[in-house]
Every structure is written in C-alpha cells, then in structure tokens.
Design a protein around this motif. Structure first.
Motif, short mmCIF file in Angstrom:
data_model
loop_
_atom_site.label_atom_id
_atom_site.label_comp_id
_atom_site.label_asym_id
_atom_site.label_seq_id
_atom_site.Cartn_x
_atom_site.Cartn_y
_atom_site.Cartn_z
N GLU A 1 4.94 116.42 86.96
CA GLU A 1 5.31 115.92 85.64
C GLU A 1 4.37 114.81 85.17
O GLU A 1 4.03 114.73 83.99
N ARG B 1 8.05 120.28 80.91
CA ARG B 1 8.19 119.21 81.91
C ARG B 1 6.91 119.01 82.73
O ARG B 1 6.52 117.89 83.01
N HIS C 1 17.07 118.84 77.06
CA HIS C 1 15.75 119.50 77.06
C HIS C 1 15.80 120.77 76.22
O HIS C 1 15.89 121.88 76.77
#
Ligand code: AKG
Length: 269
Positions: free
Chosen positions: A25, A221, A263
């Motif tokens: 990430e 992500r 998300h």
C-alpha cells in the motif's frame, strides 16, 4: 530503504501479512529475501541472458511479438541505451519452445531458462497468494494469468552517465519480479512524496514491483509504483523481469470483499 519481505516468515507469523500489505500500500515495491531460488540459478540465468544478447541483431529480430511489445526491442530514439528480449508467457511450454527456436538456443541455455521460468513462476504465484491473503482473501486467480518474461540490457558507457536507461513508468500487470543487476545500480522507485529512491543492488534477492492491475484488483489499495532506470556508472547492466500480467479474457474488477462503504468501487469493470 524499500521494505524487505522474508518469504520464510509467512508460515509462522500472521504479522508478516500485515507487513506485506503495508509494503504494497505504501510503496508498491519491496525486496524479497529467503525465496528458495538458488543464487546459482540466478547467476546462470544472467549468463544465459548475456549470451543471448551477443547474438547477431538479425537473429535477435527473430524474437517477434506474440502480443504487442512482447518480443525483441532494439535500442531506439526514446531509449537509445536499452535493448530487450522477451516472451509473452513463461508458463507456456509452447511460448518457451518458440523463443528457443527463434534464437536457436543451445540445450544448456534451454535448460537454464526452463528451470528459471518454473522457479520464478512459482515465486510469483506465491507472492500473488500472499498479497491476496494480506487483504483477507484466498484465491488462486493469478494461476490463470500469463507471466511475461523480459530480459533487459543497458548499454551504459562513460558518455551515457547521467542520462536515462528507461523513462519513468508503472508496470501494466499485477506484479513484476525483477532480478536486478547484482553489481550495477540505476533502478529508482518513487516514494509517496514523489522523490526517487535508489534501489541498490543486493545479490541473491529480487525486487518486486506492483503494477496497474494490482491497483485495480485491490480497489485502489495497492500502489502501482512509478520507477525508472538511470545511468549512474559506465558499466553494462542486465535485469530480468517476470510479470504476472492480468486475465487473458473477460473483464477485470476488484473482488466484492474489497468493496464496502469505506472503500467504494473505484474502477468500473
Ligand atoms: C521494469 O521491469 O519495468 C523496469 O523498469 C526494469 C527494471 C530494471 O531494469 O531494473
């Protein structure tokens, strides 16, 4: 300074998946150590690659594209110091066989390439699985995806020091395992502040870069790390890059488990 991921620690340590997720990430790239690929095989592979580049240009041109950009790339105006041989899917015996006959590879060269291809493909699939697991998913999805092999030669000379080997880009696939030159540096990754960080040579290890498909698959992500190669010293540099690309057919979308109110889906399938 990029994160270091020890492949032996996944079995014993749940925390290790968190470390992998953070590397994916925050950096989109990391060094892989303790990966089970013998350093002797890495050395032999590099030697075979350097031999193939010694072939006459005429012969190297037989390494034609199976899909756009998969075969031989001669030095050109955009990248005058860079030359590359490649094949579309190292998991395909037909692709490997085709590559061997195009370049009239010796039995020894074939054996090394085949052994390397199998070992690196296993490592790539392990990494794919671990990356998915780091997001709480169990999947064998990446098995179905082609794994491209690119062998790169950088013709660095005193005149090219300070110029570019490969311009800044992100990889288009899911993940790339780079066997970078064990002596000659020049690879740089962009950190999250936009600064280029040198990836120093580290013999016996691999560098892993996540690409555009990883960003898409993870619903934004994972970082598709931007990187480039600069000429820092006047020595020939080799690298060997193996990339799990993406699905051959059908649409690509993030798995539903990675989509929630926190998300929302970022990319339409
Ligand atoms: C890539 O594989 O995308 C590269 O930029 C090459 C990396 C290298 O030569 O070290």
């Amino acid at each position: 300074v990029v994160p270091i991921i020890d492949m032996q620690e996944f079995d014993q340590d749940v925390e290790h998946y968190r470390k992998l997720r953070e590397a994916a990430e925050e950096w989109g790239c990391f060094r892989v150590v303790n990966h089970n690929i013998p350093v002797g095989l890495m050395t032999q592979m590099k030697k075979v690659v350097s031999e193939l580049f010694e072939l006459p240009t005429e012969t190297k041109r037989h390494n034609i594209d199976l899909i756009t950009g998969s075969g031989y790339l001669a030095p050109n105006v955009a990248n005058p110091n860079y030359e590359s041989l490649g094949l579309h899917d190292l998991g395909s015996p037909q692709n490997l066989g085709g590559f061997f006959s195009q370049l009239d590879a010796s039995p020894h060269q074939r054996e090394i390439l085949e052994t390397y291809a199998q070992a690196i493909h296993e490592l790539a699939l392990d990494l794919g699985k671990n990356l998915a697991k780091s997001m709480g998913l169990v999947t064998d999805l990446f098995k179905e995806w082609p794994c491209q092999l690119r062998m790169n030669k950088y013709h660095f000379t005193p005149e090219t020091v300070g110029s570019s080997g490969v311009l800044v880009h992100s990889d288009c696939g899911f993940l790339t395992i780079v066997q970078d030159d064990e002596k000659v540096g020049g690879l740089e990754a962009m950190d999250n502040l936009g600064a280029f960080v040198p990836i120093r040579p580290w013999p016996g290890t691999f560098l892993v870069n996540l690409g555009d498909v990883a960003k898409l698959w993870s619903n934004g992500r994972f970082l598709n790390v931007k990187h480039r190669v600069e000429c820092k010293e006047s020595s020939i540099r080799f690298s060997i890059a193996s990339s799990i690309l993406g699905p051959n057919e059908g649409v690509m979308e993030a798995p539903p488990e990675l989509v929630d109110t926190e998300h929302p889906r970022l990319y339409a399938p």
